[in-house]
Design an enzyme around this catalytic site. Structure first.
Site, PDB file in Angstrom:
ATOM      1  N   LYS A   1     -12.183   3.023   3.540  1.00  0.00           N
ATOM      2  CA  LYS A   1     -12.106   4.155   2.605  1.00  0.00           C
ATOM      3  C   LYS A   1     -13.277   4.192   1.630  1.00  0.00           C
ATOM      4  O   LYS A   1     -13.665   5.251   1.145  1.00  0.00           O
ATOM      5  CB  LYS A   1     -10.797   4.082   1.809  1.00  0.00           C
ATOM      6  CG  LYS A   1      -9.556   3.985   2.671  1.00  0.00           C
ATOM      7  CD  LYS A   1      -9.269   5.277   3.404  1.00  0.00           C
ATOM      8  CE  LYS A   1      -7.984   5.139   4.180  1.00  0.00           C
ATOM      9  NZ  LYS A   1      -7.486   6.382   4.745  1.00  0.00           N
TER      10      LYS A   1
HETATM   11  C1  LIG Z   1      -6.798  -0.193   6.791  1.00  0.00           C
HETATM   12  C2  LIG Z   1      -6.486   1.156   7.389  1.00  0.00           C
HETATM   13  N1  LIG Z   1      -6.543   1.302   8.729  1.00  0.00           N
HETATM   14  C3  LIG Z   1      -6.254   2.488   9.329  1.00  0.00           C
HETATM   15  C4  LIG Z   1      -5.874   3.565   8.561  1.00  0.00           C
HETATM   16  C5  LIG Z   1      -5.561   4.873   9.256  1.00  0.00           C
HETATM   17  O1  LIG Z   1      -6.616   5.792   9.023  1.00  0.00           O
HETATM   18  P1  LIG Z   1      -6.289   7.358   9.034  1.00  0.00           P
HETATM   19  O2  LIG Z   1      -5.185   7.550   8.019  1.00  0.00           O
HETATM   20  O3  LIG Z   1      -7.547   8.026   8.645  1.00  0.00           O
HETATM   21  O4  LIG Z   1      -5.811   7.700  10.402  1.00  0.00           O
HETATM   22  C6  LIG Z   1      -5.822   3.457   7.162  1.00  0.00           C
HETATM   23  C7  LIG Z   1      -5.455   4.593   6.251  1.00  0.00           C
HETATM   24  O5  LIG Z   1      -5.081   5.634   6.536  1.00  0.00           O
HETATM   25  C8  LIG Z   1      -6.140   2.235   6.566  1.00  0.00           C
HETATM   26  O6  LIG Z   1      -6.096   2.100   5.218  1.00  0.00           O
HETATM   27  N1  LIG Z   2      -3.816   4.732   4.906  1.00  0.00           N
HETATM   28  C1  LIG Z   2      -4.215   5.640   3.867  1.00  0.00           C
HETATM   29  C2  LIG Z   2      -3.302   6.848   3.810  1.00  0.00           C
HETATM   30  C3  LIG Z   2      -3.997   8.050   3.248  1.00  0.00           C
HETATM   31  O1  LIG Z   2      -5.064   8.376   4.094  1.00  0.00           O
HETATM   32  P1  LIG Z   2      -6.185   9.460   3.664  1.00  0.00           P
HETATM   33  O2  LIG Z   2      -7.300   9.224   4.630  1.00  0.00           O
HETATM   34  O3  LIG Z   2      -5.562  10.818   3.789  1.00  0.00           O
HETATM   35  O4  LIG Z   2      -6.556   9.175   2.243  1.00  0.00           O
HETATM   36  C4  LIG Z   2      -4.260   4.837   2.580  1.00  0.00           C
HETATM   37  O5  LIG Z   2      -4.756   3.715   2.670  1.00  0.00           O
HETATM   38  O6  LIG Z   2      -3.796   5.293   1.558  1.00  0.00           O
END
Ligand SMILES: Cc1ncc(COP(=O)(O)O)c(C=O)c1O
Ligand SMILES: N[C@@H](CCOP(=O)(O)O)C(=O)O
Length: 470
Positions: free
Chosen positions: A113
Site C-alpha cells: 500500500k
Molecule cells: C497484505 C495484503 N495483501 C493483499 C491484499 C489484497 O489487495 P487488494 O485488496 O488490492 O485486492 C491486501 C489489501 O487489500 C493486503 O493488505
Molecule cells: N486489504 C486492504 C483493504 C482495503 O483495500 P484498498 O486497496 O481498497 O485500500 C487493507 O489493508 O486495508
C-alpha cells in the site's frame, strides 16, 4: 484525460478533481474515458528508466492537468531509496523453481500500500495547496491501507484521516502500527464487525452528499483513482525487472481481496503491457475465485466472512471489482447500475456467459489458498529458497504454483513483509520473522483508538463532526 463514472452519472472530470472526489455522486467509481496505449517504442524507451522516471511517464498519461515539472517533482520526492529501501524501489527475487517475487513492501509500513499512499500524500498536498482546500479522509482498512495512509498523511496540515478498522481483527503489529500514532490529524476508529462493514460506512459517508460536501470528505481506499494509477506503475517496473526483452510476456499472480491491486494490472494490460495472464489468488474468502471460475459473483455477508491468517484479504465484497466489470460489459454504465443494484440487494449476479471473454480477452484466471496452504508454502519457500514470505504472498505463491503453465514467466506480487503477521510465521517455522529496524517494541507503545459498535454510521459521522468542529 477526463474521467467518467462506472455508473454513467458524472460529467467528465480532470484528474485533480477526480482524486479528491472519492466515489462519484452516482455511487460509481472513476475511470478514464479511455485507456492510454503504450506501444513497443515506448516500452523500449521505458525499459531502462528509474522507478521515479517510469512513474512520471506512466502517471503523466493520466494526470495531464498537473504541469510536467510539478509532477516530476512529486514522483521524484516520493520514490526514493530512503523511503523504499533501495534505488530499484521494487527489486525482484527469483525462487529456485523460476517464480519471480516482485518486492513491493520495502516502504515505511511494510506493505504494498505504501507504493501508492506515499504518492497520494504528496499529490493531495500539492492539489489542495493549489485549490486552497482541506481534505478529510474517511477510510476503511483490514490492516495495511490504514497504516500506509496514516504514515503518508501524518503531519500534513491540510489533511485529516479518519480510519476505520475491524475491532480485534488485524494482527497485533498492524494494530500497533496504526493505534500508536498520536498525531492530531490521525483518528483511528475500531468498528465491531469485519472490513466490509467498515467499507460500507465509507460508502455511506461518500453517498451522503451534503455531509461529504460540508466536511470535504475524501478517501484513500482503492475507490480513489489515484491509488489505482500509482499501482499501475509497478506492473511496468515488474515486467521490465523480470524480462530481458519486450518480446517476452509475463503473467502476474496477485493476492487479492478488494481487487484494487489486480485492477491496476488489468489497466496495465489494457494499456499494452505484454501481460499473458492475471492470476487472482484468494484466501478462504473466495468470492473472486468463484467468479473467475464460474462467472457468478456472489458477495458474502459479513457473517459469512472467514477470519484467516491472511487477514488483509478477509474481504467478501470487493469494491474495485466494479471497474473491471465496467470494461467486461462493454463500458455500459446502465448494465453496471443494474448489476450493482443486485449486489446492494445481497443478490449478486451471473456473467457466466462472458466467462470465455474474461479468460481469453482479459487474461484472468484464479485460485484459492487456505491456512494449511500458507503454512506449507511458507515452510517450503524458507527451506528451498531461504526466504521468509508473509501469509498473503504465500497465498499468491501457492496459487501461482497451482496454475502456472510450462514456460510461463510468473511474477508473484509480495504484498507485505512477514513481520506484520508473526503468529503464523511462528506456527509455520517455529521462529519469529525478521523485523526491520525501527519497529522493535511497537506493540508496547501507548495506543489511541475509539471503539464503535456495529452499524455505526451515525456514530462515526457524529465523531467526525465533533472532531472537525473542535
Ligand atoms: C497484505 C495484503 N495483501 C493483499 C491484499 C489484497 O489487495 P487488494 O485488496 O488490492 O485486492 C491486501 C489489501 O487489500 C493486503 O493488505
Ligand atoms: N486489504 C486492504 C483493504 C482495503 O483495500 P484498498 O486497496 O481498497 O485500500 C487493507 O489493508 O486495508
Amino acid at each position: 484525460m477526463r474521467y467518467i463514472s462506472t455508473r454513467g452519472g458524472l460529467a467528465p472530470l480532470p484528474f485533480s478533481d477526480t482524486i479528491l472526489m472519492g466515489l462519484a455522486p452516482d455511487g460509481g467509481l472513476a475511470l478514464p474515458e479511455s485507456y492510454p496505449k503504450v506501444g513497443r517504442a515506448q516500452l523500449d524507451a521505458w525499459r531502462g528508466l528509474s522507478y521515479a522516471d517510469l512513474a512520471f511517464e506512466v502517471i503523466s498519461l493520466f494526470a495531464d492537468d498537473i504541469p510536467a515539472a510539478d509532477l516530476k517533482d512529486i514522483v521524484s520526492r516520493t520514490y526514493t531509496a530512503e523511503v523504499f529501501g533501495s534505488a530499484d524501489i521494487t527489486p525482484i527475487k527469483r525462487l529456485h523453481d523460476g517464480l519471480v517475487i516482485l518486492e513491493l513492501s520495502n516502504g515505511p509500513t511494510l506493505a504494498f500500500k505504501d507504493m501508492a499512499m506515499q504518492l497520494l500524500g504528496n499529490l493531495f498536498e500539492y492539489v489542495l495547496e493549489k485549490k486552497g482546500e482541506q481534505l478529510n479522509i474517511v477510510g476503511a482498512t483490514s490492516g495495511d491501507t490504514g497504516s500506509a495512509a496514516e504514515y503518508a498523511m501524518r503531519g500534513k496540515h491540510n489533511v485529516n484521516v479518519f480510519m476505520m478498522s475491524p475491532a480485534g481483527k488485524m494482527s497485533a503489529f498492524q494494530r500497533a502500527q496504526m493505534y500508536s500514532l498520536m498525531d492530531a490529524n490521525i483518528h483511528n476508529l475500531a468498528i465491531e464487525g469485519v472490513f466490509d462493514d467498515c467499507q460500507d460506512i465509507v460508502k455511506a459517508v461518500q453517498n451522503d452528499h451534503a455531509f461529504k460536501a460540508k466536511y470535504k470528505i475524501g478517501t484513500v481506499n482503492s475507490i480513489n483513482w489515484a491509488r489505482v494509477v500509482a499501482q499501475v506503475v509497478y506492473y511496468f517496473k515488474g515486467y521490465f525487472n523480470a524480462t530481458d526483452s519486450n518480446d517476452q510476456k509475463v503473467s502476474f499472480c496477485v493476492p487479492s481481496g478488494n481487487f484494487g491491486n489486480v485492477c491496476a494490472g488489468h489497466i496495465a494490460r489494457q494499456m499494452g503491457l505484454p501481460i499473458e495472464r492475471l492470476i487472482v489468488a484468494t484466501n478462504e474468502n473466495d468470492v473472486l475465485d468463484e467468479f473467475f471460475r464460474t462467472g457468478v459473483y456472489r458477495p458474502r455477508a459479513s457473517s459469512e466472512t472467514y477470519i484467516t491468517s491472511s487477514p488483509s484479504m478477509d474481504i467478501s465484497k470487493a469494491s474495485n471489482f466494479e471497474r473491471f466489470v465496467f470494461d467486461l460489459v462493454g463500458r455500459d454504465p446502465q448494465q453496471v447500475r443494474a448489476l450493482w443494484a443486485k449486489v446492494d440487494s445481497g443478490e449478486g449476479f451471473d456473467l457466466s456467459a462472458k466467462l470465455a471473454e474474461v479468460r481469453e480477452r482479459f487474461g484472468f484466471v484464479s485460485g484459492k489458498s487456505t491456512h494449511q496452504d500458507r503454512l506449507d508454502t511458507i515452510r517450503r519457500v524458507d527451506a528451498e529458497d531461504g526466504v521468509v514470505v508473509d501469509t498473503h504472498t504465500a497465498d499468491g505463491i501457492k496459487v501461482a504454483r497451482d496454475v502456472r503453465q510450462p514456460g510461463e514467466i510468473v511474477v508473484c506480487l509480495e504484498t507485505a513483509l512477514p513481520a506484520k503477521f508473526a503468529d503464523t510465521i511462528v506456527e509455520a517455522l517455529g521462529k519469529q520473522p525478521p523485523r526491520p529496524a525501527g519497529f522493535d517494541g511497537i506493540e508496547d507503545l501507548p495506543q489511541k483508538v475509539t471503539e464503535f459498535g456495529a452499524n455505526a454510521v451515525g456514530e462515526v459521522k457524529a465523531y467526525i463532526e465533533r472532531a472537525l468542529s473542535a
